[in-house]
Design a protein around this motif. Structure first.
Motif, PDB file in Angstrom:
ATOM      1  N   UNK A 227       0.810  -1.217   0.000  1.00 27.04           N
ATOM      2  CA  UNK A 227       0.000   0.000   0.000  1.00 27.04           C
ATOM      3  C   UNK A 227       0.844   1.268   0.000  1.00 27.04           C
ATOM      4  N   UNK A 228       2.145   1.151   0.296  1.00 28.48           N
ATOM      5  CA  UNK A 228       2.982   2.344   0.335  1.00 28.48           C
ATOM      6  C   UNK A 228       2.941   3.156  -0.943  1.00 28.48           C
ATOM      7  N   UNK A 229       3.283   2.550  -2.085  1.00 24.00           N
ATOM      8  CA  UNK A 229       3.230   3.318  -3.339  1.00 24.00           C
ATOM      9  C   UNK A 229       1.823   3.777  -3.705  1.00 24.00           C
ATOM     10  N   UNK A 230       0.805   3.030  -3.303  1.00 23.31           N
ATOM     11  CA  UNK A 230      -0.564   3.404  -3.664  1.00 23.31           C
ATOM     12  C   UNK A 230      -0.969   4.736  -3.064  1.00 23.31           C
ATOM     13  N   UNK A 231      -0.287   5.157  -2.003  1.00 25.30           N
ATOM     14  CA  UNK A 231      -0.629   6.418  -1.358  1.00 25.30           C
ATOM     15  C   UNK A 231       0.436   7.500  -1.546  1.00 25.30           C
ATOM     16  N   UNK A 232       1.625   7.124  -2.044  1.00 27.76           N
ATOM     17  CA  UNK A 232       2.711   8.108  -2.113  1.00 27.76           C
ATOM     18  C   UNK A 232       3.315   8.268  -3.495  1.00 27.76           C
ATOM     19  N   UNK A 233       2.954   7.418  -4.455  1.00 29.63           N
ATOM     20  CA  UNK A 233       3.551   7.486  -5.786  1.00 29.63           C
ATOM     21  C   UNK A 233       2.971   8.669  -6.556  1.00 29.63           C
ATOM     22  N   UNK A 234       3.801   9.506  -7.157  1.00 29.31           N
ATOM     23  CA  UNK A 234       3.285  10.678  -7.896  1.00 29.31           C
ATOM     24  C   UNK A 234       2.508  10.305  -9.152  1.00 29.31           C
ATOM     25  N   UNK A 235       2.577   9.050  -9.598  1.00 26.11           N
ATOM     26  CA  UNK A 235       1.802   8.618 -10.767  1.00 26.11           C
ATOM     27  C   UNK A 235       0.348   8.335 -10.422  1.00 26.11           C
TER      28      UNK A 235
END
Length: 498
Positions: A227-235
């Protein structure tokens, strides 16, 4: 992966099913090979081994969703073209309703009656409603002499959808359906406690013709994991979340770095107010459902029951008797009203609040102890519990328990009832039982809650805004509110030639 592996009750020697991520058109194990177990809360039996996604898996899903969106293969379709496919998805859900209902019941403890007749039908309805809404939604246009101004609603882009375990597929599709209908691509992360229906639904969606990469599903946990990238990825262009207020704050903090808009429906501690003029033949059963329906694990539950003192004794006599008579047991039995809680840790939390309530001066009128008889000893069963003797300042009356525990408070006047209802950091919902329509309108206007039900509970028109005030949420979804969130409204002004 065979689509029917999970259908029917498993034999004792049946190997657990393997649940993988769906990224594009590929079913993938976790990139590092990690997995976790999904177990039946009724008896603890193993249902599936599930890919435990890492940050790398989340990033891979976002990359595919981004490329799919940028290609225009989905986003450039007209609303009517997308609606054709989304209606086929809804048809597939209807065709597999019994299978999906059984999965939901076995994975999360939801009663088969609720799964079969309420939640899975609502899954199909979510898709049909938003497919049609987008195709028929009106746009603004403002002619002014030789100027013409109008509004476009292009899709936002890539949507991260993080859904909870208490109504897994219904709440997942409450996010997926509008996001896809408005032309976005989606990465869904279902709750780790209930991965099975998300997996099967993704299979059905692909079979129904949803293009690969439009819907991606990754399984696992939060923090630095999947879930980390799902909330912090600029894409990622939008984040839609349902879950606890604590987790919601963490998501908002992560999203703030990239200014990513978030719609968050979080916890609740809703008041259910019963006036002396209420029809108790309506108020009692509706109040029972408002706290004990869904095994008590519903964010909208009326967990603070306010009863006017002049009828308190009469109401409680009936309410407690009905609570005590509820059938608690195997959720696969159609006669069961309440199934098990989701897991051991949650059961301990719920019982801990009951013990706290007694320390705070509360009196347990019914329930209050884990059910340990032979038929239910293998599951996480907790009975309907009713507690009196607390004030609205008690922790058990202020903090979200998220279980079948009702705290009963008294009041004398309309003003006092409204003051108690609004004396909460939460503001998700409210219930009001009265035959005085003037009072109903007055209270609804001053009640700090996203939804107020009058002489009913849990009725939804998908055109209405849904969300909460205070720590219960941020933003609204439903109808035009979903359009505002899942699109980037764009103003266009044209000067006409002479």
């Amino acid at each position: 992966m065979a689509g029917t592996e999970l259908a029917g009750a498993p034999a004792a020697d049946t190997a657990p099913t393997e649940v993988k991520h769906l990224i594009g058109d590929q079913w993938r194990s976790a990139s590092d090979g990690a997995s976790f177990e999904s177990r039946d809360p009724h008896d603890g039996s193993l249902l599936a081994n599930v890919a435990r996604g890492s940050a790398a898996d989340g990033e891979a899903a976002i990359a595919v969703a981004r490329d799919t969106f940028d290609s225009g293969d989905w986003s450039d379709l007209s609303p009517k073209q997308r609606a054709v496919i989304l209606h086929r998805v809804a048809d597939a859900v209807d065709a597999h309703r019994e299978e999906l209902a059984e999965l939901e019941t076995r994975d999360g403890g939801k009663t088969i009656t609720q799964s079969l007749h309420a939640e899975i039908p609502r899954v199909a309805h979510n898709f049909r409603f938003f497919a049609d809404y987008v195709a028929m939604a009106a746009n603004e246009a403002y002619p002014d002499g030789d100027l013409l101004s109008y509004v476009l609603y292009p899709p936002a882009g890539v949507v991260s959808a993080i859904s909870p375990w208490n109504a897994p597929l219904m709440l997942a599709t409450w996010k997926i359906a509008p996001a896809l209908a408005f032309g976005n691509t989606v990465v869904l992360k279902p709750a780790p406690q209930t991965p099975l229906t998300a997996h099967r639904f993704a299979e059905l969606a692909l079979e129904a013709g949803l293009p690969p990469g439009v819907l991606n599903v990754v399984h696992g946990f939060g923090g630095d994991e999947v879930a980390g990238p799902l909330t912090s990825d600029p894409r990622v262009d939008r984040i839609t979340f349902t879950g606890s207020s604590v987790t919601g704050v963490k998501i908002l903090q992560a999203a703030a770095v990239n200014h990513t808009p978030v719609s968050a429906e979080m916890g609740g501690k809703s008041a259910n107010i019963v006036f002396a003029d209420a029809d108790l033949d309506v108020a009692v059963p509706k109040s029972i459902r408002a706290i004990f329906g869904g095994n008590g694990q519903v964010c909208l539950s009326g967990t603070r029951l306010l009863v006017q003192n002049s009828i308190r004794e009469e109401f409680l006599e009936r309410f407690v008797a009905e609570a005590a008579a509820l059938t608690v047991g195997d959720p696969k039995d159609p006669t069961t009203f309440m199934g098990p809680l989701i897991e051991q840790q949650h059961l301990e939390k719920v019982h801990g609040y009951v013990e706290l309530a007694q320390e705070e001066g509360g009196k347990v009128l019914v329930g209050g102890e884990r059910l340990r008889d032979p038929a239910r000893a293998g599951g996480f069963y907790y009975p309907p519990t009713v507690i009196t003797g607390l004030t609205n300042q008690a922790r058990a009356a202020r903090e979200e328990i998220f279980g079948p525990v009702e705290t009963v408070l008294g009041f004398d006047t309309e003003e006092e009832a409204l003051r108690i209802a609004n004396d909460s950091p939460y503001g998700l919902a409210g219930m009001l039982f009265t035959q005085n329509l003037d009072r109903a309108h007055r209270m609804a206007a001053k009640w700090r809650a996203g939804t107020v039900w009058i002489n009913t509970f849990f009725e939804r028109d998908l055109r209405l805004p849904f969300g909460g005030e205070g720590i219960s949420g941020l933003g609204r979804e439903g109808g035009q509110y979903s359009r505002d969130f899942f699109t980037e409204p764009r103003a266009v002004t044209l000067r006409l030639g002479r």
